[in-house]
Structure formats: structure tokens, C-alpha cells
Design a protein around this motif. Structure first.
Motif, PDB file in Angstrom:
ATOM      1  N   SER A   1      19.547  57.743  29.209  1.00 10.83           N
ATOM      2  CA  SER A   1      18.261  58.154  28.671  1.00 10.83           C
ATOM      3  C   SER A   1      17.380  58.691  29.791  1.00 10.83           C
ATOM      4  O   SER A   1      17.628  58.467  30.964  1.00 10.83           O
ATOM      5  N   GLN A   2      16.339  59.406  29.407  1.00  9.74           N
ATOM      6  CA  GLN A   2      15.416  59.938  30.399  1.00  9.74           C
ATOM      7  C   GLN A   2      14.449  58.851  30.830  1.00  9.74           C
ATOM      8  O   GLN A   2      14.012  58.037  30.034  1.00  9.74           O
ATOM      9  N   GLU A   3      14.137  58.863  32.111  1.00  6.58           N
ATOM     10  CA  GLU A   3      13.142  57.923  32.606  1.00  6.58           C
ATOM     11  C   GLU A   3      11.755  58.446  32.275  1.00  6.58           C
ATOM     12  O   GLU A   3      11.571  59.618  31.984  1.00  6.58           O
ATOM     13  N   MET A   4      10.794  57.564  32.340  1.00  7.40           N
ATOM     14  CA  MET A   4       9.412  57.935  32.060  1.00  7.40           C
ATOM     15  C   MET A   4       8.952  58.966  33.086  1.00  7.40           C
ATOM     16  O   MET A   4       9.200  58.828  34.275  1.00  7.40           O
ATOM     17  N   LYS A   5       8.261  59.997  32.620  1.00  2.62           N
ATOM     18  CA  LYS A   5       7.779  61.059  33.496  1.00  2.62           C
ATOM     19  C   LYS A   5       6.752  60.512  34.473  1.00  2.62           C
ATOM     20  O   LYS A   5       5.984  59.618  34.151  1.00  2.62           O
ATOM     21  N   LYS A   6       6.732  61.100  35.684  1.00  3.20           N
ATOM     22  CA  LYS A   6       5.866  60.600  36.741  1.00  3.20           C
ATOM     23  C   LYS A   6       4.392  60.707  36.383  1.00  3.20           C
ATOM     24  O   LYS A   6       3.637  59.764  36.594  1.00  3.20           O
ATOM     25  N   ASP A   7       3.965  61.835  35.804  1.00  5.08           N
ATOM     26  CA  ASP A   7       2.541  61.967  35.471  1.00  5.08           C
ATOM     27  C   ASP A   7       2.135  60.967  34.388  1.00  5.08           C
ATOM     28  O   ASP A   7       1.037  60.407  34.420  1.00  5.08           O
ATOM     29  N   TYR A   8       3.028  60.712  33.472  1.00  4.98           N
ATOM     30  CA  TYR A   8       2.760  59.727  32.427  1.00  4.98           C
ATOM     31  C   TYR A   8       2.665  58.336  33.041  1.00  4.98           C
ATOM     32  O   TYR A   8       1.762  57.565  32.737  1.00  4.98           O
ATOM     33  N   LEU A   9       3.600  58.030  33.933  1.00  2.00           N
ATOM     34  CA  LEU A   9       3.613  56.735  34.613  1.00  2.00           C
ATOM     35  C   LEU A   9       2.360  56.547  35.459  1.00  2.00           C
ATOM     36  O   LEU A   9       1.781  55.459  35.493  1.00  2.00           O
ATOM     37  N   ASP A  10       1.891  57.617  36.104  1.00  2.00           N
ATOM     38  CA  ASP A  10       0.677  57.531  36.917  1.00  2.00           C
ATOM     39  C   ASP A  10      -0.544  57.158  36.066  1.00  2.00           C
ATOM     40  O   ASP A  10      -1.386  56.364  36.486  1.00  2.00           O
ATOM     41  N   ILE A  11      -0.631  57.720  34.857  1.00  4.53           N
ATOM     42  CA  ILE A  11      -1.766  57.413  33.980  1.00  4.53           C
ATOM     43  C   ILE A  11      -1.693  55.956  33.532  1.00  4.53           C
ATOM     44  O   ILE A  11      -2.698  55.238  33.547  1.00  4.53           O
ATOM     45  N   VAL A  12      -0.491  55.492  33.150  1.00  2.00           N
ATOM     46  CA  VAL A  12      -0.318  54.100  32.723  1.00  2.00           C
ATOM     47  C   VAL A  12      -0.683  53.154  33.862  1.00  2.00           C
ATOM     48  O   VAL A  12      -1.391  52.157  33.665  1.00  2.00           O
ATOM     49  N   LEU A  13      -0.239  53.471  35.081  1.00  2.00           N
ATOM     50  CA  LEU A  13      -0.560  52.627  36.234  1.00  2.00           C
ATOM     51  C   LEU A  13      -2.059  52.596  36.510  1.00  2.00           C
ATOM     52  O   LEU A  13      -2.613  51.553  36.856  1.00  2.00           O
ATOM     53  N   ALA A  14      -2.726  53.742  36.363  1.00  2.00           N
ATOM     54  CA  ALA A  14      -4.180  53.786  36.571  1.00  2.00           C
ATOM     55  C   ALA A  14      -4.899  52.904  35.563  1.00  2.00           C
ATOM     56  O   ALA A  14      -5.844  52.183  35.907  1.00  2.00           O
ATOM     57  N   VAL A  15      -4.443  52.926  34.315  1.00  2.00           N
ATOM     58  CA  VAL A  15      -5.052  52.090  33.274  1.00  2.00           C
ATOM     59  C   VAL A  15      -4.843  50.614  33.600  1.00  2.00           C
ATOM     60  O   VAL A  15      -5.767  49.803  33.521  1.00  2.00           O
ATOM     61  N   LEU A  16      -3.625  50.255  34.015  1.00  2.49           N
ATOM     62  CA  LEU A  16      -3.320  48.856  34.324  1.00  2.49           C
ATOM     63  C   LEU A  16      -4.062  48.373  35.570  1.00  2.49           C
ATOM     64  O   LEU A  16      -4.509  47.224  35.621  1.00  2.49           O
ATOM     65  N   LYS A  17      -4.198  49.242  36.575  1.00  6.56           N
ATOM     66  CA  LYS A  17      -4.929  48.856  37.787  1.00  6.56           C
ATOM     67  C   LYS A  17      -6.404  48.627  37.481  1.00  6.56           C
ATOM     68  O   LYS A  17      -7.018  47.719  38.019  1.00  6.56           O
ATOM     69  N   GLU A  18      -6.960  49.472  36.635  1.00  4.53           N
ATOM     70  CA  GLU A  18      -8.368  49.333  36.273  1.00  4.53           C
ATOM     71  C   GLU A  18      -8.591  48.071  35.428  1.00  4.53           C
ATOM     72  O   GLU A  18      -9.583  47.376  35.600  1.00  4.53           O
ATOM     73  N   ALA A  19      -7.662  47.773  34.545  1.00  2.00           N
ATOM     74  CA  ALA A  19      -7.816  46.617  33.655  1.00  2.00           C
ATOM     75  C   ALA A  19      -7.623  45.294  34.388  1.00  2.00           C
ATOM     76  O   ALA A  19      -8.273  44.305  34.062  1.00  2.00           O
ATOM     77  N   LYS A  20      -6.716  45.258  35.358  1.00  2.00           N
ATOM     78  CA  LYS A  20      -6.398  44.031  36.112  1.00  2.00           C
ATOM     79  C   LYS A  20      -6.021  42.880  35.172  1.00  2.00           C
ATOM     80  O   LYS A  20      -6.251  41.715  35.478  1.00  2.00           O
ATOM     81  N   ALA A  21      -5.473  43.242  34.024  1.00  2.00           N
ATOM     82  CA  ALA A  21      -5.070  42.263  33.014  1.00  2.00           C
ATOM     83  C   ALA A  21      -4.077  42.952  32.077  1.00  2.00           C
ATOM     84  O   ALA A  21      -3.922  44.176  32.136  1.00  2.00           O
ATOM     85  N   PRO A  22      -3.431  42.193  31.227  1.00  2.00           N
ATOM     86  CA  PRO A  22      -2.513  42.816  30.269  1.00  2.00           C
ATOM     87  C   PRO A  22      -3.234  43.766  29.307  1.00  2.00           C
ATOM     88  O   PRO A  22      -4.374  43.527  28.917  1.00  2.00           O
ATOM     89  N   VAL A  23      -2.533  44.842  28.953  1.00  2.00           N
ATOM     90  CA  VAL A  23      -3.068  45.851  28.046  1.00  2.00           C
ATOM     91  C   VAL A  23      -2.024  46.100  26.965  1.00  2.00           C
ATOM     92  O   VAL A  23      -0.836  46.243  27.267  1.00  2.00           O
ATOM     93  N   SER A  24      -2.450  46.171  25.725  1.00  2.00           N
ATOM     94  CA  SER A  24      -1.551  46.506  24.626  1.00  2.00           C
ATOM     95  C   SER A  24      -1.104  47.951  24.796  1.00  2.00           C
ATOM     96  O   SER A  24      -1.907  48.818  25.162  1.00  2.00           O
ATOM     97  N   ILE A  25       0.162  48.227  24.508  1.00  2.00           N
ATOM     98  CA  ILE A  25       0.640  49.603  24.662  1.00  2.00           C
ATOM     99  C   ILE A  25      -0.029  50.534  23.651  1.00  2.00           C
ATOM    100  O   ILE A  25      -0.068  51.729  23.851  1.00  2.00           O
ATOM    101  N   HIS A  26      -0.564  49.975  22.581  1.00  2.00           N
ATOM    102  CA  HIS A  26      -1.262  50.794  21.592  1.00  2.00           C
ATOM    103  C   HIS A  26      -2.675  51.142  22.053  1.00  2.00           C
ATOM    104  O   HIS A  26      -3.305  52.030  21.486  1.00  2.00           O
ATOM    105  N   ALA A  27      -3.187  50.450  23.053  1.00  2.00           N
ATOM    106  CA  ALA A  27      -4.538  50.722  23.562  1.00  2.00           C
ATOM    107  C   ALA A  27      -4.512  51.602  24.807  1.00  2.00           C
ATOM    108  O   ALA A  27      -5.571  51.888  25.366  1.00  2.00           O
ATOM    109  N   LEU A  28      -3.347  52.044  25.238  1.00  2.00           N
ATOM    110  CA  LEU A  28      -3.253  52.848  26.459  1.00  2.00           C
ATOM    111  C   LEU A  28      -4.061  54.137  26.351  1.00  2.00           C
ATOM    112  O   LEU A  28      -4.758  54.518  27.288  1.00  2.00           O
ATOM    113  N   TYR A  29      -3.972  54.819  25.230  1.00  2.00           N
ATOM    114  CA  TYR A  29      -4.654  56.099  25.078  1.00  2.00           C
ATOM    115  C   TYR A  29      -6.166  55.935  25.175  1.00  2.00           C
ATOM    116  O   TYR A  29      -6.828  56.662  25.913  1.00  2.00           O
ATOM    117  N   SER A  30      -6.714  54.967  24.446  1.00  2.00           N
ATOM    118  CA  SER A  30      -8.176  54.804  24.460  1.00  2.00           C
ATOM    119  C   SER A  30      -8.671  54.377  25.834  1.00  2.00           C
ATOM    120  O   SER A  30      -9.722  54.833  26.299  1.00  2.00           O
TER     121      SER A  30
END
Length: 165
Positions: free
Chosen positions: A5-34
């Protein structure tokens, strides 16, 4: 790559990491966009997801399913939440209450309801189990919940019959 399978794209992964770093806590995958939209509007990240809001969680879910080597881990199953590995240990030890869902079947509540109805109102109750109906088309003849009926006989409040009639 795992399982072809294809791995997650780097730009997509960078956005997810930025969200997680800012949250400093668990985040629902459904709340990633908002969450990403808030960071993008505040100028804290320079790019936004290219997919629609309702499909944003799919690459993360797929990467977790394929057990890709990711800088974040899944913390809970329902809802699926993710956290950076350094925050995951704290998150797993303090699982939020909404992650544990207890289910009770209505049938198990009938004895309690019967006791309550009898002690409060003197009502005698009966549970009617009719989960399978004999008539009807296949698949539409099932009841999801049993019914309960009750009757109260107010004999104590009746006055004796008049003998003078």
C-alpha cells in the motif's frame, strides 16, 4: 511501504503532526480537519488538507490499519484518537470517560422497573417477549425491544356496596 500500500504523503503527515504538536494531547481523527483549519486561519501552518473535510481522516485510518511506521500512535479505539508518541503514554494511562461505552439491554431493566412499579403504585407487570413475529417479510419481523405491560387494581379505594338500594 507495508503490504503493497502507499504510505501517507509527506505534506499530509506534516499537517497531522502540526495539529498533534499544537494539541499536546490525543485528537480524534475526525477532528483533524477542523483543528488544521483553525491553525491555518491563525497562520500557524502554511498548508491545508487538499481533501474534503469528511475524507480527511481516511489516510490516517489507513496508515494505522496498515501498521505504518508513524511518529504518532493510536490511543483509543472509539472514537479513534491519535497522539504523538511522547504524549501517548500519559494519554493511555488516563483514558477519557467517553472512550468507555457501557451498553445495557432493555430486557435487563425490566425486573428493576417491575419492582419500582409494584412498590410505588402497586402495579403488577409482565414482560412480553415478542422478538420474532410470525407474520411479515423476512428481516422485518424482528422486534428490537421487549414490551412491558402493567395493571393496578385499586380495590383498597373502593367503598363497599350500598345495602339500601
Amino acid at each position: 511501504m507495508n503490504n503493497g500500500s502507499q504510505e501517507m504523503k509527506k505534506d499530509y503527515l506534516d499537517i497531522v503532526l502540526a495539529v498533534l504538536k499544537e494539541a499536546k494531547a490525543p485528537v480524534s481523527i475526525h477532528a483533524l480537519y477542523s483543528r488544521a483549519q483553525e491553525l491555518y486561519s491563525a497562520g500557524k501552518i502554511s498548508q491545508m488538507f487538499s481533501t474534503a473535510e469528511d475524507g480527511t481522516y481516511y489516510p490516517v485510518w489507513l496508515a494505522l490499519k496498515n501498521k505504518e511506521d508513524l511518529p504518532f500512535v493510536q490511543v483509543s479505539q472509539r472514537p479513534i484518537t491519535i497522539a504523538l508518541k511522547e504524549y501517548a503514554l500519559n494519554a493511555k494511562s488516563s483514558t477519557p470517560a467517553y472512550g468507555r461505552i457501557e451498553t445495557h439491554h432493555e430486557r435487563l431493566l425490566h425486573p428493576l422497573l417491575a419492582h419500582f412499579a409494584y412498590t410505588k403504585w402497586g402495579a403488577h407487570t409482565k414482560t412480553i417477549y415478542h422478538e420474532k413475529a410470525l407474520k411479515g417479510t423476512k428481516g422485518k419481523n424482528s422486534w428490537l425491544y421487549p414490551d412491558m405491560v402493567g395493571a393496578s387494581l385499586p380495590t383498597k379505594t373502593l367503598s363497599p356496596p350500598c345495602a339500601n338500594l
